[in-house]
Design a protein around this motif. Structure first.
Motif, PDB file in Angstrom:
ATOM      1  N   VAL A   1       0.683  -0.325  -1.059  1.00 31.74           N
ATOM      2  CA  VAL A   1       1.105   0.050  -2.414  1.00 31.74           C
ATOM      3  C   VAL A   1       2.505  -0.487  -2.691  1.00 31.74           C
ATOM      4  N   GLN A   2       3.428  -0.306  -1.766  1.00 29.03           N
ATOM      5  CA  GLN A   2       4.788  -0.813  -1.951  1.00 29.03           C
ATOM      6  C   GLN A   2       4.796  -2.332  -2.070  1.00 29.03           C
ATOM      7  N   ASP A   3       4.024  -3.013  -1.232  1.00 26.07           N
ATOM      8  CA  ASP A   3       3.987  -4.475  -1.274  1.00 26.07           C
ATOM      9  C   ASP A   3       3.435  -4.983  -2.600  1.00 26.07           C
ATOM     10  N   VAL A   4       2.387  -4.351  -3.108  1.00 22.40           N
ATOM     11  CA  VAL A   4       1.814  -4.771  -4.385  1.00 22.40           C
ATOM     12  C   VAL A   4       2.807  -4.510  -5.521  1.00 22.40           C
ATOM     13  N   GLU A   5       3.492  -3.371  -5.475  1.00 23.06           N
ATOM     14  CA  GLU A   5       4.496  -3.074  -6.501  1.00 23.06           C
ATOM     15  C   GLU A   5       5.629  -4.101  -6.479  1.00 23.06           C
ATOM     16  N   LYS A   6       5.915  -4.672  -5.305  1.00 27.18           N
ATOM     17  CA  LYS A   6       6.954  -5.700  -5.189  1.00 27.18           C
ATOM     18  C   LYS A   6       6.469  -7.065  -5.662  1.00 27.18           C
ATOM     19  N   GLY A   7       5.180  -7.179  -5.964  1.00 25.97           N
ATOM     20  CA  GLY A   7       4.636  -8.448  -6.437  1.00 25.97           C
ATOM     21  C   GLY A   7       3.892  -9.235  -5.387  1.00 25.97           C
ATOM     22  N   CYS A   8       3.767  -8.699  -4.179  1.00 23.54           N
ATOM     23  CA  CYS A   8       2.996  -9.392  -3.145  1.00 23.54           C
ATOM     24  C   CYS A   8       1.521  -9.372  -3.528  1.00 23.54           C
ATOM     25  N   LYS A   9       0.827 -10.424  -3.166  1.00 18.24           N
ATOM     26  CA  LYS A   9      -0.597 -10.510  -3.463  1.00 18.24           C
ATOM     27  C   LYS A   9      -1.383 -10.422  -2.162  1.00 18.24           C
ATOM     28  N   CYS A  10      -2.563  -9.844  -2.254  1.00 19.32           N
ATOM     29  CA  CYS A  10      -3.421  -9.796  -1.070  1.00 19.32           C
ATOM     30  C   CYS A  10      -4.857 -10.030  -1.500  1.00 19.32           C
ATOM     31  N   ALA A  11      -5.671 -10.463  -0.561  1.00 19.99           N
ATOM     32  CA  ALA A  11      -7.079 -10.707  -0.835  1.00 19.99           C
ATOM     33  C   ALA A  11      -7.943  -9.545  -0.365  1.00 19.99           C
ATOM     34  N   LYS A  12      -7.471  -8.832   0.657  1.00 19.32           N
ATOM     35  CA  LYS A  12      -8.268  -7.755   1.231  1.00 19.32           C
ATOM     36  C   LYS A  12      -7.355  -6.750   1.900  1.00 19.32           C
TER      37      LYS A  12
END
Length: 167
Positions: free
Chosen positions: A26-37
């Protein structure tokens, strides 16, 4: 109730799968990091089907949510959250274009529903012996051994190395 990975068997299995500590998604996505899975573990969920519906509502239509029967030993109530915009077939096709390899010359191995396109679009698609029902009839062949039994290596040895050593 023990915390996740306090169980020695779970911890050792996790260390084989995850080479580094899994970040707070959640923190990584809020920082703008993208993930596939990513994987979600909901140990407290009494109705896991309903919990997965809630996860799906949160992540939205751009993501697929699937139950994982056993990510780690003794771990229940896990699901995989995977981008529907990312597919192994597309990645493999792009890699082959860059390398100048025709896709019909590629062999691919898979065991899960997210491998359907890849196994269907390459020259030789092979299901693992422990594949999920979603792959039934997909591809050209099935290994005699599972992932845990080095199924890919044994298949390649039987079908490629044996043939090339006979010529």
């Amino acid at each position: 109730m023990p915390k996740p990975l306090e169980d020695e068997e779970q911890r050792q299995a996790a260390e084989k799968i995850f080479r580094r500590k899994v970040p707070d998604v959640v923190q990584d996505v809020e920082k703008g990091c993208k993930c596939a899975k990513t994987y979600v573990h909901l140990p407290e969920a009494l109705d896991f089907g309903e919990a997965m519906k809630q996860v799906k509502a949160v992540v939205g239509e751009a993501w697929e949510v699937r139950e994982i029967k056993q990510l780690l030993p003794k771990m229940r109530n896990c699901c995989e959250v995977q981008s529907s915009r990312v597919n192994k077939a597309d990645g493999l096709r792009n890699l082959c274009q860059v390398a100048g390899i025709p896709l019909e010359n590629v062999w691919a191995f898979g065991d899960d529903a997210n491998d359907v396109r890849m196994l269907s679009e390459v020259g030789w698609g092979v299901r693992m012996a422990n594949h999920l029902p979603a792959l039934a009839g997909i591809g050209h062949d099935t290994t005699e051994h599972t992932n845990e039994e080095d199924g890919v290596a044994k298949y390649l040895e039987k079908h490629l190395l044996k043939s090339s050593s006979e010529t």
